[in-house]
Design a protein around this motif. Structure first.
Motif, short mmCIF file in Angstrom:
data_model
loop_
_atom_site.label_atom_id
_atom_site.label_comp_id
_atom_site.label_asym_id
_atom_site.label_seq_id
_atom_site.Cartn_x
_atom_site.Cartn_y
_atom_site.Cartn_z
N ILE A 49 7.81 4.83 30.07
CA ILE A 49 8.12 4.20 31.35
C ILE A 49 8.19 2.70 31.14
O ILE A 49 7.31 2.10 30.53
CB ILE A 49 7.05 4.53 32.40
CG1 ILE A 49 6.96 6.04 32.64
CG2 ILE A 49 7.33 3.79 33.70
CD1 ILE A 49 5.79 6.45 33.50
N PHE A 59 2.78 2.65 30.19
CA PHE A 59 4.05 2.05 30.57
C PHE A 59 4.18 0.66 29.95
O PHE A 59 3.19 0.06 29.54
CB PHE A 59 4.18 1.96 32.10
CG PHE A 59 3.24 0.97 32.76
CD1 PHE A 59 3.65 -0.33 33.03
CD2 PHE A 59 1.95 1.35 33.10
CE1 PHE A 59 2.79 -1.23 33.63
CE2 PHE A 59 1.09 0.45 33.71
CZ PHE A 59 1.51 -0.85 33.98
N ILE A 108 12.78 5.54 32.98
CA ILE A 108 11.90 6.65 32.63
C ILE A 108 12.75 7.79 32.04
O ILE A 108 13.72 8.24 32.67
CB ILE A 108 11.07 7.12 33.85
CG1 ILE A 108 10.12 8.24 33.47
CG2 ILE A 108 11.95 7.49 35.03
CD1 ILE A 108 9.06 8.53 34.54
N LEU A 116 7.20 9.19 41.14
CA LEU A 116 6.03 9.10 40.26
C LEU A 116 4.88 9.95 40.77
O LEU A 116 4.16 10.59 39.98
CB LEU A 116 5.59 7.64 40.12
CG LEU A 116 6.54 6.73 39.33
CD1 LEU A 116 6.03 5.29 39.35
CD2 LEU A 116 6.71 7.22 37.89
#
Length: 221
Positions: A2, A26, A56, A71
């Motif tokens: 991410i 991320f 993503i 998410l």
């Protein structure tokens, strides 16, 4: 992997706060709040030149509400999200997107106080109206938190969720223009949610958009 594309003290702070709360790995790419967001490269991520943008699994997303819903559905359907068919799905959606109702007034005031450099461009009438509209949004949050027996600790009876993150970030921004001191339920809720490590991790490391904690109403000299 991410990757979140972010400008400090903007709506993308919601996505950053959420990612910290999810504890999913991320990468963060931060940008100044300037014409960089209008570059051809950035427009491939977000066609309107706005943050957040999220990469993503080879796909790209923009718009905070959509990012939050995706998410939560993928990584936290029961804790931070409320899935279709569950009792709190409707209020979760309502309050998740109510953040934009509040944020539009904050954006107007940010433009008036900060983006417009010349006093002759500013409008005291617009500033007064938008600050009053923020107060109306505070009224709605206060009523929501105070309408349950003994009051709610969070926007949903079932506990802390992404709705609190979205609205909480909107209040964080709005407090630069309208204080929350006269709203006891809202103030208590705001103190609870901003005491979370995930919120502190989403705060700007250095300069953001705002150089003051509060911008009082402006009148021409």
């Amino acid at each position: 992997m991410i990757t979140l594309h972010h400008c400090p003290q903007t709506r993308s702070m919601r996505s950053l706060w959420l990612l910290h709360e999810l504890e999913e790995p991320f990468q963060l790419r931060s940008y100044p709040f300037d014409r960089t967001l209008r570059s051809a490269e950035f427009l491939t991520l977000s066609p309107a030149g706005r943050v957040p943008a999220l990469e993503i699994d080879g796909e790209r997303m923009f718009e905070t509400g959509a990012i939050t819903e995706y998410l939560c559905e993928r990584f936290s359907p029961e804790r931070l999200g409320r899935m279709p068919g569950t009792p709190e799905r409707m209020p979760w959606l309502v309050w998740l997107h109510f953040a934009e109702t509040l944020s539009q007034h904050t954006a107007a005031l940010t433009q008036q106080h900060i983006a417009l450099y010349e006093d002759h461009m500013r409008s005291p009438v617009v500033m007064k109206l938008e600050a009053a509209r923020i107060a109306k949004c505070y009224d709605a949050i206060e009523a929501r938190l105070d309408d349950a027996p003994g009051a709610r600790d969070y926007l949903l009876t079932g506990g802390f969720s992404a709705a609190d993150i979205s609205v909480g970030q909107a209040v964080y921004m709005a407090r630069h223009f309208a204080k929350i001191d006269d709203y006891p339920a809202l103030s208590g809720w705001y103190a609870r949610i901003t005491d979370r490590e995930s919120f502190r991790a989403a705060l700007p490391d250095g300069d953001g958009i705002y150089t003051r904690d509060f911008y009082p109403p402006w009148t021409p000299e």
